[in-house]
Design an enzyme around this catalytic site. Structure first.
Site, PDB file in Angstrom:
ATOM      1  N   SER A 182     -49.309  12.369  11.088  1.00 44.32           N
ATOM      2  CA  SER A 182     -48.946  11.644  12.086  1.00 44.32           C
ATOM      3  C   SER A 182     -47.402  11.809  12.241  1.00 44.32           C
ATOM      4  O   SER A 182     -46.834  12.731  11.708  1.00 44.32           O
ATOM      5  CB  SER A 182     -48.627  10.238  11.025  1.00 44.32           C
ATOM      6  OG  SER A 182     -48.086   9.158  11.615  1.00 44.32           O
ATOM      7  N   TYR A 235     -48.124   5.889   3.051  1.00 43.85           N
ATOM      8  CA  TYR A 235     -48.878   6.632   4.002  1.00 43.85           C
ATOM      9  C   TYR A 235     -47.791   7.586   4.431  1.00 43.85           C
ATOM     10  O   TYR A 235     -48.161   8.926   4.810  1.00 43.85           O
ATOM     11  CB  TYR A 235     -48.698   5.574   5.250  1.00 43.85           C
ATOM     12  CG  TYR A 235     -49.137   6.285   6.622  1.00 43.85           C
ATOM     13  CD1 TYR A 235     -50.665   6.353   6.583  1.00 43.85           C
ATOM     14  CD2 TYR A 235     -48.337   6.286   7.560  1.00 43.85           C
ATOM     15  CE1 TYR A 235     -51.038   6.571   7.925  1.00 43.85           C
ATOM     16  CE2 TYR A 235     -48.786   6.741   8.813  1.00 43.85           C
ATOM     17  CZ  TYR A 235     -50.207   6.785   8.937  1.00 43.85           C
ATOM     18  OH  TYR A 235     -50.832   7.516  10.025  1.00 43.85           O
TER      19      TYR A 235
END
Length: 257
Positions: free
Chosen positions: A142, A155
């Site tokens: 990401s 995350y």
């Protein structure tokens, strides 16, 4: 002349592929000739996605945190085609809350799904790929794995971990002909992001240099490139597909000023 972008004759496993980025990567891989094993915990959507892609796609229910499930998926792929040439570790969860209020239980759960599962998947396919003489592993990280983003403690930590694990795999497996790369999407329009108000089109994400969110197909194209021989000398790379988001703060530039 050989088409280096072709995936004909190859078998690819794509996790979290019932919808969104994974489904688009599966569509593009099939279009390039691959046999694709789609896995997810969303059975109804996964079955529909595989059916829509035709006989070159199969769906399996798959809990990516389970070693047993990984062995079952690998065994299925081998029974179908006798080989595993590509793995796309795409399955994951996206969450956001302040570090101060993040619970230990939730943090561990996110790490297990987003990072430990990637490790298990790599560990499962490496021996098979070695027997085949090589392969390509694409780990979906990401933009949050390239920079610090508020409200992404679990995350962000997991996606930085995926980035690091990718580097280790690339170093260890290069001489075996196994390439390992990470893709780092920015904000992308998918069914999941649409549910929280993300919209398509120009001007909808002004804090990126390109001024918009990405489309699933734009991420999918990066994935299938890394799976193909067009990327034969690419390993250990971190490919940001984020409209320039991670390059730094966006500053409007006007000619002559």
């Amino acid at each position: 002349m050989t088409d280096k972008n072709s995936l004909t004759g190859r078998t690819v496993i794509i996790t979290g592929a019932a919808r969104g980025l994974g489904a688009e990567a599966a569509r593009l891989a099939v279009a390039r000739g691959a046999d694709v094993v789609i896995t997810d915990v969303l059975d109804e959507e996964g079955e529909a996605t595989a059916a829509g892609l035709g006989p070159k796609a199969r769906f399996l229910h798959h809990d990516v945190t389970s070693q047993e499930d990984w062995q079952r998926v690998a065994a299925f792929a081998l029974a179908e085609s006798g080989r595993i040439d590509g793995l796309v570790n795409n399955a994951g969860v996206s969450t956001g809350q302040p570090l101060e209020t993040e619970t230990v239980e939730h943090f561990r759960k996110v790490i297990d799904i987003n990072l430990t599962a990637v490790f298990i998947g790599m560990k499962t396919v490496i021996p098979v790929m070695k027997e085949n003489g090589g392969g390509s592993i694409v780990n979906i990280s990401s933009a949050a794995g390239l920079m610090g983003l508020a409200l992404t403690s679990s995350y962000g930590a997991s996606k930085w971990g995926v980035r690091g694990l990718t580097k280790v795999g690339a170093v260890e497996l290069g001489t075996a002909g196994i390439r390992v790369n990470s893709v780092h999407p920015g904000m992308v329009y998918t069914p999941m992001t649409a549910s929280v108000g993300i919209q398509q089109g120009e001007g909808n994400y002004p804090n990126t240099p390109m001024g918009r969110v990405g489309e699933a197909g734009e991420i999918g194209e990066a994935i299938v490139f890394l799976l193909s021989d067009a990327a034969s000398y690419v390993t250990g790379a971190e490919l940001a597909v984020d409209g320039g988001w991670t390059t730094g703060p966006t500053v409007k530039y006007v000619m002559g000023q």
